[in-house]
Design a protein around this motif. Structure first.
Motif, PDB file in Angstrom:
ATOM      1  N   ALA A   1       0.840  -1.192   0.000  1.00  0.00           N
ATOM      2  CA  ALA A   1       0.000   0.000   0.000  1.00  0.00           C
ATOM      3  C   ALA A   1       0.876   1.242   0.000  1.00  0.00           C
ATOM      4  CB  ALA A   1      -0.913  -0.001   1.219  1.00  0.00           C
ATOM      5  N   CYS A   2       1.961   1.189   0.779  1.00  0.00           N
ATOM      6  CA  CYS A   2       2.884   2.313   0.889  1.00  0.00           C
ATOM      7  C   CYS A   2       4.314   1.774   0.971  1.00  0.00           C
ATOM      8  CB  CYS A   2       2.591   3.148   2.144  1.00  0.00           C
ATOM      9  SG  CYS A   2       0.923   3.839   2.197  1.00  0.00           S
ATOM     10  N   ALA A   3       5.262   2.693   0.793  1.00  0.00           N
ATOM     11  CA  ALA A   3       6.673   2.346   0.921  1.00  0.00           C
ATOM     12  C   ALA A   3       7.410   3.523   1.552  1.00  0.00           C
ATOM     13  CB  ALA A   3       7.274   2.004  -0.442  1.00  0.00           C
ATOM     14  N   LEU A   4       8.253   3.229   2.551  1.00  0.00           N
ATOM     15  CA  LEU A   4       9.129   4.226   3.160  1.00  0.00           C
ATOM     16  C   LEU A   4      10.532   3.954   2.616  1.00  0.00           C
ATOM     17  CD1 LEU A   4       7.783   4.087   6.836  1.00  0.00           C
ATOM     18  CD2 LEU A   4       7.246   5.763   5.072  1.00  0.00           C
ATOM     19  N   LEU A   5      11.054   4.846   1.794  1.00  0.00           N
ATOM     20  CA  LEU A   5      12.282   4.598   1.047  1.00  0.00           C
ATOM     21  C   LEU A   5      13.391   5.552   1.485  1.00  0.00           C
ATOM     22  CD1 LEU A   5      10.750   4.337  -2.560  1.00  0.00           C
ATOM     23  CD2 LEU A   5      11.003   2.524  -0.848  1.00  0.00           C
ATOM     24  N   ASP A   6      14.534   4.960   1.848  1.00  0.00           N
ATOM     25  CA  ASP A   6      15.718   5.771   2.107  1.00  0.00           C
ATOM     26  C   ASP A   6      16.288   6.211   0.759  1.00  0.00           C
ATOM     27  OD1 ASP A   6      17.858   6.992   3.233  1.00  0.00           O
ATOM     28  OD2 ASP A   6      18.935   5.144   3.731  1.00  0.00           O
ATOM     29  N   LYS A   7      16.599   7.492   0.649  1.00  0.00           N
ATOM     30  CA  LYS A   7      17.059   8.014  -0.643  1.00  0.00           C
ATOM     31  C   LYS A   7      18.470   7.539  -0.980  1.00  0.00           C
ATOM     32  CE  LYS A   7      17.975  12.377  -3.060  1.00  0.00           C
ATOM     33  NZ  LYS A   7      19.455  12.296  -3.044  1.00  0.00           N
ATOM     34  N   ASN A   8      19.398   7.626  -0.025  1.00  0.00           N
ATOM     35  CA  ASN A   8      20.801   7.288  -0.271  1.00  0.00           C
ATOM     36  C   ASN A   8      21.147   5.951   0.389  1.00  0.00           C
ATOM     37  OD1 ASN A   8      21.175   9.704  -1.646  1.00  0.00           O
ATOM     38  ND2 ASN A   8      21.714  10.804   0.225  1.00  0.00           N
ATOM     39  N   MET A   9      21.443   4.966  -0.443  1.00  0.00           N
ATOM     40  CA  MET A   9      21.830   3.650   0.051  1.00  0.00           C
ATOM     41  C   MET A   9      22.974   3.118  -0.794  1.00  0.00           C
ATOM     42  SD  MET A   9      18.190   1.724   0.692  1.00  0.00           S
ATOM     43  CE  MET A   9      17.763   1.897  -1.047  1.00  0.00           C
ATOM     44  N   PRO A  10      23.798   2.209  -0.239  1.00  0.00           N
ATOM     45  CA  PRO A  10      24.825   1.570  -1.063  1.00  0.00           C
ATOM     46  C   PRO A  10      24.179   0.811  -2.220  1.00  0.00           C
ATOM     47  CG  PRO A  10      25.188   1.130   1.277  1.00  0.00           C
ATOM     48  CD  PRO A  10      23.831   1.765   1.155  1.00  0.00           C
ATOM     49  N   GLY A  11      24.805   0.829  -3.374  1.00  0.00           N
ATOM     50  CA  GLY A  11      24.235   0.168  -4.540  1.00  0.00           C
ATOM     51  C   GLY A  11      23.149   1.026  -5.153  1.00  0.00           C
ATOM     52  N   GLU A  12      22.010   0.413  -5.422  1.00  0.00           N
ATOM     53  CA  GLU A  12      20.894   1.133  -6.050  1.00  0.00           C
ATOM     54  C   GLU A  12      20.286   2.133  -5.083  1.00  0.00           C
ATOM     55  OE1 GLU A  12      16.678   0.158  -8.421  1.00  0.00           O
ATOM     56  OE2 GLU A  12      17.857  -1.464  -7.524  1.00  0.00           O
ATOM     57  N   SER A  13      20.096   3.367  -5.527  1.00  0.00           N
ATOM     58  CA  SER A  13      19.542   4.416  -4.662  1.00  0.00           C
ATOM     59  C   SER A  13      18.045   4.250  -4.496  1.00  0.00           C
ATOM     60  CB  SER A  13      19.835   5.797  -5.257  1.00  0.00           C
ATOM     61  OG  SER A  13      19.052   5.993  -6.434  1.00  0.00           O
ATOM     62  N   GLY A  14      17.534   4.967  -3.498  1.00  0.00           N
ATOM     63  CA  GLY A  14      16.095   4.926  -3.253  1.00  0.00           C
ATOM     64  C   GLY A  14      15.296   5.491  -4.402  1.00  0.00           C
TER      65      GLY A  14
END
Length: 406
Positions: A55-68
């Motif tokens: 239904a929803c997603a809380l996404l960190d913008k900066n992460m190792p590898g693929e970004s948010g």
């Protein structure tokens, strides 16, 4: 009538590479009544997206590898209905604009206030639930339109069937009259001496018996066509004098496929006045009540029964009851039975409109409908309709005409 269960909790994806923050976000999601699905990186989140609808997603913008943001772009294609909130400690106006351009529902900077996140998440979940409900209602309206089209088709088929059926029955009438006289003529001609003629007369009797069976089958087809027409015709809301016994019997015949292996039908018809109503609409009410009663019973319900009653109420009103010996209705659901879109039937099997429509129809004829139920003992739906009463002046004029004629 089956009553609705509470909607299943929504799933919320929590994508963050910090374990402590994932735990905190998961706790907040649980407090909102949703189920957190945690992922430490985008690759894991993709695998989880194949198993769950978010239904929803809380996404960190900066992460190792693929970004948010890169994952958000993929998520918008894979699950376009998911409302994503981008959470980051490295944010500026350009980053917020980019997130929203990629389809994010909202953008939140770390460190954040828990109340702020809860408020944003609540809005996202509410919008998702509203979208789901709108899609469900649209599907119901499509189904209702399909059923209406089937009703029109059924009326047309019945009309086409009636013409050849009338031809068949008229010819059966002729054969029913002709064969006995032909048999008697053969018997007289043979005089009991010709075995061939005597045998032929016997064969004619067998043919006559077979034709009577055929006639009985054709009559049953005619009755079925008449009952279908009562339900399917476009009556333009015309009100006429209606005999509740005939309408209820027609509903029982139409519902036979639902009743046959579930219960026996017990009729208790007493004197009941005629009512001024629309026959097709009343038939729809009784059919819905009878089918609901049947669906409340197990398929091997040899010990169960559906009881239908008709009687005259204390103030002269026409009363009808449909009672089943099924599982009953939980008390907490009783106040909501006649509300629209209220059902626990599996998706595609019910719209939750049946009892709402029944109530609307009965009340349009100045009647009322109510329900009594005990869990484990069954349910009774009762309706009453005002009797048709002739105008006093009309009754007096008819009496005078009768006196003059006599």
């Amino acid at each position: 009538m089956r009553t609705p269960a509470s909607p299943a909790p929504a799933h919320v994806l929590v994508l963050d590479d910090e374990p402590s923050l994932r735990t905190l976000l998961g706790f907040i999601v649980q407090r909102m009544g949703a189920i957190p699905i945690e992922a430490p990186d985008a690759a894991t989140a993709r695998q989880l997206a194949a198993k769950h609808t978010f239904a929803c997603a809380l996404l960190d913008k900066n992460m190792p590898g693929e970004s948010g943001l890169a994952f958000l772009k993929w998520l918008r294609v894979a699950q376009p209905g998911c409302n994503a909130i981008v959470v980051t400690a490295y944010g500026n106006m350009d980053a917020a604009v980019e997130a929203l351009r990629l389809g994010a529902f909202d953008f939140l900077l770390k460190p954040f206030e828990v109340d702020t996140l809860e408020h944003r998440l609540k809005l996202a979940l509410e919008q998702w639930h509203m979208r789901q409900e709108r899609e469900r209602m649209q599907a119901m309206l499509v189904q209702a339109d399909r059923l209406a089209s089937l009703g029109v088709l059924a009326a047309g088929v019945v009309h086409e069937v009636n013409t050849p059926l009338a031809y068949i029955l008229s010819n059966l009438d002729w054969l029913d009259e002709e064969l006995p006289s032909l048999g008697k003529a053969l018997e007289k001609q043979s005089g009991g001496e010709s075995r061939e003629l005597t045998a032929l007369a016997g064969r004619l009797k067998a043919v006559a018996s077979t034709l009577r069976d055929i006639r009985e089958g054709a009559e049953r087809v005619r009755h079925i066509a008449r009952d279908v027409k009562a339900f399917a015709r476009d009556s333009d809301d015309e009100s006429v004098l209606v005999d509740l016994r005939e309408v209820l019997d027609a509903a029982l015949k139409m519902a036979l496929v639902h009743i046959r292996y579930r219960a026996r039908v017990v009729r208790d018809y007493r004197e009941v006045p005629m009512v001024q109503a629309n026959e097709a609409r009343l038939a729809q009410v009784f059919l819905n009540l009878v089918v609901n009663a049947a669906q409340a019973l197990p398929e091997d319900g040899k010990e169960h029964e559906i009881r239908v009653r008709l009687w005259t109420g204390p103030t002269g009103e026409a009363c009808a009851e449909v009672t089943d010996t099924g599982m009953g209705i939980p008390p907490e659901h009783m106040p909501h039975l006649f509300q629209p879109f209220f059902t626990t039937k599996p998706s595609g099997e019910g719209t939750g409109l049946g009892l709402f429509i029944c109530k609307s129809i009965v009340e349009s004829f100045e009647g009322s409908i109510s329900v009594e139920s005990q869990p484990g003992k069954g349910s009774t739906f009762r309706l009453s309709l005002p009797p048709h009463v002739r105008d006093a002046s009309t009754t007096s004029a008819l009496a005078q005409l009768t006196a003059v004629a006599s």
